[in-house]
Design an enzyme around this catalytic site. Sequence first.
Site, PDB file in Angstrom:
ATOM      1  CE1 TYR A  93      -3.608   2.624   0.619  1.00 25.87           C
ATOM      2  CE2 TYR A  93      -2.148   3.396   2.362  1.00 25.87           C
ATOM      3  CZ  TYR A  93      -3.251   3.589   1.540  1.00 25.87           C
ATOM      4  OH  TYR A  93      -3.984   4.752   1.638  1.00 25.87           O
ATOM      5  N   GLY A 124     -13.444   2.223   6.243  1.00 25.84           N
ATOM      6  CA  GLY A 124     -14.711   2.941   6.344  1.00 25.84           C
ATOM      7  C   GLY A 124     -15.728   2.259   7.237  1.00 25.84           C
ATOM      8  N   GLY A 142     -10.374   1.100  11.925  1.00 24.65           N
ATOM      9  CA  GLY A 142      -9.249   1.964  12.288  1.00 24.65           C
ATOM     10  C   GLY A 142      -9.559   2.819  13.499  1.00 24.65           C
ATOM     11  CE1 TYR A 194      -4.855   7.734  11.358  1.00 20.54           C
ATOM     12  CE2 TYR A 194      -3.309   8.694   9.822  1.00 20.54           C
ATOM     13  CZ  TYR A 194      -3.822   7.595  10.475  1.00 20.54           C
ATOM     14  OH  TYR A 194      -3.300   6.351  10.244  1.00 20.54           O
TER      15      TYR A 194
END
Length: 150
Positions: free
Chosen positions: A8, A81, A85, A118
């Site tokens: 990634y 989403g 996270g 963030y």
Amino acid sequence: MVHELADYERAPEQCHLTEEQLAAALFPTAPGSAPALFGHVAMDATGQPVGFALWFLNFSTWEGVHGLYLEDLYVRPAARGTGVGRRLLATLAAICIERGYRRLEWWMIHWNPAARFYASIGATPMDEWVPYRLTGGALHELAGKATVVT
């Protein structure tokens, strides 16, 4: 998943971590040794891993207490989403509060779209600080100049 993260971040050739190295860092077996790396794995409803957070302690000489440095946070694309996270970061924030740590810090590659996420949780970029790294030949050269300090 660490190798997925390296892909990634467009640097798969730089990731040399083995399963054995990760296990040794997380679960040291030498008598009296303690882990220097800690981790959390997020699982989906079927028990499949969908994300992880790897972290270690740092120390603030200004605050006089430890902090938590998040080395890697990764959520597989299919789970992005969905709050994975956010839950991983919330877990780390809870550890900070429970243990009296005053900082949860991490670096992010500048093009990562997670910057919006963030910001949404109140994290702020520290653009006045510039990270430095010493590796390879330069690291060996400097180490060769070390003297014992008593």
